[in-house]
Design a protein around this motif. Structure first.
Motif, PDB file in Angstrom:
ATOM      1  N   LEU A   1       6.977  14.325  -5.993  1.00  0.00           N
ATOM      2  CA  LEU A   1       6.386  15.527  -6.561  1.00  0.00           C
ATOM      3  C   LEU A   1       4.867  15.472  -6.590  1.00  0.00           C
ATOM      4  CD1 LEU A   1       8.763  16.323  -9.525  1.00  0.00           C
ATOM      5  CD2 LEU A   1       8.342  17.695  -7.512  1.00  0.00           C
ATOM      6  N   THR A   2       4.314  14.273  -6.620  1.00  0.00           N
ATOM      7  CA  THR A   2       2.859  14.148  -6.698  1.00  0.00           C
ATOM      8  C   THR A   2       2.296  13.633  -5.387  1.00  0.00           C
ATOM      9  OG1 THR A   2       3.042  11.921  -7.540  1.00  0.00           O
ATOM     10  CG2 THR A   2       2.942  13.668  -9.152  1.00  0.00           C
ATOM     11  N   ARG A   3       2.882  14.094  -4.302  1.00  0.00           N
ATOM     12  CA  ARG A   3       2.522  13.524  -3.016  1.00  0.00           C
ATOM     13  C   ARG A   3       1.205  14.139  -2.539  1.00  0.00           C
ATOM     14  NH1 ARG A   3       6.054  10.977  -0.102  1.00  0.00           N
ATOM     15  NH2 ARG A   3       5.650  10.514   2.066  1.00  0.00           N
ATOM     16  N   THR A   4       0.162  13.391  -2.604  1.00  0.00           N
ATOM     17  CA  THR A   4      -1.074  13.832  -1.961  1.00  0.00           C
ATOM     18  C   THR A   4      -1.216  13.093  -0.635  1.00  0.00           C
ATOM     19  OG1 THR A   4      -2.165  12.255  -3.408  1.00  0.00           O
ATOM     20  CG2 THR A   4      -2.372  14.582  -3.927  1.00  0.00           C
ATOM     21  N   ARG A   5      -1.333  11.799  -0.715  1.00  0.00           N
ATOM     22  CA  ARG A   5      -1.194  10.972   0.478  1.00  0.00           C
ATOM     23  C   ARG A   5      -0.349   9.782   0.075  1.00  0.00           C
ATOM     24  NH1 ARG A   5      -6.064  10.801  -1.698  1.00  0.00           N
ATOM     25  NH2 ARG A   5      -6.917   8.795  -2.307  1.00  0.00           N
TER      26      ARG A   5
ATOM     27  N   ARG B   1       0.817  -1.210   0.000  1.00  0.00           N
ATOM     28  CA  ARG B   1       0.000   0.000   0.000  1.00  0.00           C
ATOM     29  C   ARG B   1       0.852   1.261   0.000  1.00  0.00           C
ATOM     30  NH1 ARG B   1      -4.958  -0.091   0.027  1.00  0.00           N
ATOM     31  NH2 ARG B   1      -6.223  -1.886   0.588  1.00  0.00           N
TER      32      ARG B   1
ATOM     33  N   ILE C   1      11.162   7.468 -10.750  1.00  0.00           N
ATOM     34  CA  ILE C   1       9.875   7.086 -10.165  1.00  0.00           C
ATOM     35  C   ILE C   1       9.746   7.655  -8.754  1.00  0.00           C
ATOM     36  CG2 ILE C   1       8.636   5.082  -9.271  1.00  0.00           C
ATOM     37  CD1 ILE C   1       9.338   3.615 -11.784  1.00  0.00           C
TER      38      ILE C   1
ATOM     39  N   ALA D   1       8.992  11.298  -9.004  1.00  0.00           N
ATOM     40  CA  ALA D   1       7.601  11.529  -9.392  1.00  0.00           C
ATOM     41  C   ALA D   1       6.674  11.294  -8.200  1.00  0.00           C
ATOM     42  CB  ALA D   1       7.225  10.611 -10.548  1.00  0.00           C
ATOM     43  N   MET D   2       6.992  10.272  -7.400  1.00  0.00           N
ATOM     44  CA  MET D   2       6.155  10.019  -6.220  1.00  0.00           C
ATOM     45  C   MET D   2       6.226  11.191  -5.250  1.00  0.00           C
ATOM     46  SD  MET D   2       6.876   6.047  -5.450  1.00  0.00           S
ATOM     47  CE  MET D   2       6.114   4.769  -6.450  1.00  0.00           C
TER      48      MET D   2
ATOM     49  N   ALA E   1      -7.578   3.983  -0.392  1.00  0.00           N
ATOM     50  CA  ALA E   1      -8.756   3.545  -1.119  1.00  0.00           C
ATOM     51  C   ALA E   1      -8.304   2.899  -2.412  1.00  0.00           C
ATOM     52  CB  ALA E   1      -9.668   4.738  -1.398  1.00  0.00           C
TER      53      ALA E   1
ATOM     54  N   LEU F   1       3.590   3.783  -1.072  1.00  0.00           N
ATOM     55  CA  LEU F   1       4.232   3.991  -2.365  1.00  0.00           C
ATOM     56  C   LEU F   1       5.742   3.823  -2.298  1.00  0.00           C
ATOM     57  CD1 LEU F   1       2.317   6.963  -3.957  1.00  0.00           C
ATOM     58  CD2 LEU F   1       2.304   4.577  -4.575  1.00  0.00           C
TER      59      LEU F   1
ATOM     60  N   ASP G   1      -1.849   4.496  -0.458  1.00  0.00           N
ATOM     61  CA  ASP G   1      -2.922   4.320  -1.427  1.00  0.00           C
ATOM     62  C   ASP G   1      -4.066   3.593  -0.732  1.00  0.00           C
ATOM     63  OD1 ASP G   1      -4.328   4.236  -3.692  1.00  0.00           O
ATOM     64  OD2 ASP G   1      -3.033   2.827  -4.743  1.00  0.00           O
TER      65      ASP G   1
ATOM     66  N   CYS H   1       6.736   0.325  -2.407  1.00  0.00           N
ATOM     67  CA  CYS H   1       6.611  -0.184  -3.779  1.00  0.00           C
ATOM     68  C   CYS H   1       7.861   0.170  -4.590  1.00  0.00           C
ATOM     69  CB  CYS H   1       5.385   0.403  -4.454  1.00  0.00           C
ATOM     70  SG  CYS H   1       3.845  -0.131  -3.744  1.00  0.00           S
TER      71      CYS H   1
END
Lengths: 173, 103
Positions: A73-77, A23, A67, A70-71, A82, A25, A80, A28
């Motif tokens: 830079l696009t960190r919202t939560r 779950r 990768i 990118a993770m 939901a 990132l 993952d 992963c």
């Protein structure tokens, strides 16, 4: 050689399952690095030293870092939480299992594969370079162009857009 | 089981895992990672055939893998740039929220 193959194959598959199912990132991404490194080991057991090192340089080095960036830079939560609902997940895993099972069945029952083929001698880097620079020159040039275009395109795409001009026009999406 | 078959089976399993990830994960970055896993499986197949699949053109498989690695690097760079651009626009990377083009 046998032991190395079994260890590396198990490592590739376990790390791949973890990379696709964990779950968090960042976990992963770490498992992805393990997959690529173990795959480089498998290339080594096949006698493809140059490709193993290329795999380490390109995948373990560059693509994993890309990768991870990118993770970040696009960190919202980061987690993952939901995930997909159950039905599409079952469908996806079933489809992938069907593909893998079909290919494995084809490999095991096919008579077209060479039986007990002796390993070809490992290809030295010199031969690889000669092949690239004589037979494959057009492809090599095309790949160079493709890489240039892709990297320029990536920079342009990821550029921060300037603030919209106060002219009342819709900002470009 | 011949050595070639062992490598082909490992590659098929790796391809299946990558496909399952690409089909089921919501995060666009992980979908891209699944595609990378599938490409790695294909590379493994090509090298195994180059080693055990007859001696006609021993370097061809490895040359092919070199090109696949280069194209995969380009694909990842552009894909991640697209994801970042889309994230700036929508503040999300969840694929099921990418429905701007829905009629």
């Amino acid at each position: 050689m046998e032991t190395a193959f079994h260890l590396l194959a198990a490592g590739v598959l376990v790390a791949a399952v973890a990379a696709m199912s964990l779950r968090h990132l960042v976990h992963c991404a770490l498992c992805l690095v393990a997959v690529f490194a173990a795959a480089a080991g498998l290339f080594l057991t096949l006698g493809a030293e140059f490709l193993a090192f290329a795999q380490v340089l390109v995948y373990v080095g560059a693509i994993s870092i890309l990768i991870v960036f990118a993770m970040l830079l696009t960190r919202t939560r980061a987690v993952d939480m939901a995930s997909l609902s159950v039905r599409p997940r079952v469908l996806g895993v079933t489809a992938a299992g069907a593909v893998a099972g079909f290919v494995i069945a084809a490999v095991l029952t096919s008579g077209a594969l060479p039986e007990k083929a002796a390993a070809a001698p490992a290809v030295p880097v010199r031969d690889l370079g000669r092949e690239l620079m004589t037979q494959q020159v057009p492809a090599l040039l095309a790949v160079g162009l493709l890489l240039t275009a892709a990297l320029l395109g990536a920079v342009v795409l990821a550029l921060r857009e300037p603030p919209a001009a106060p002219s009342g026009k819709e900002p470009r999406a | 089981m011949s050595p070639l078959e062992r490598y082909l089976i490992v590659a098929a399993l790796l391809f299946g895992i990558g496909l399952a990830g690409a089909l089921t994960r919501r995060n666009a970055i992980l979908v891209l990672a699944g595609i990378e896993l599938m490409l790695t499986a294909v590379n493994l197949n090509l090298i195994a055939f180059g080693r055990y699949g007859g001696h006609a053109a021993p370097a061809a498989g490895q040359v092919f893998v070199l090109f696949v690695i280069a194209v995969a690097a380009a694909e990842t760079a552009v894909g991640l740039a697209l994801i970042i651009a889309w994230f700036r626009h929508r503040r999300t990377v969840q694929l099921d929220e990418a429905d701007e083009l829905r009629g």
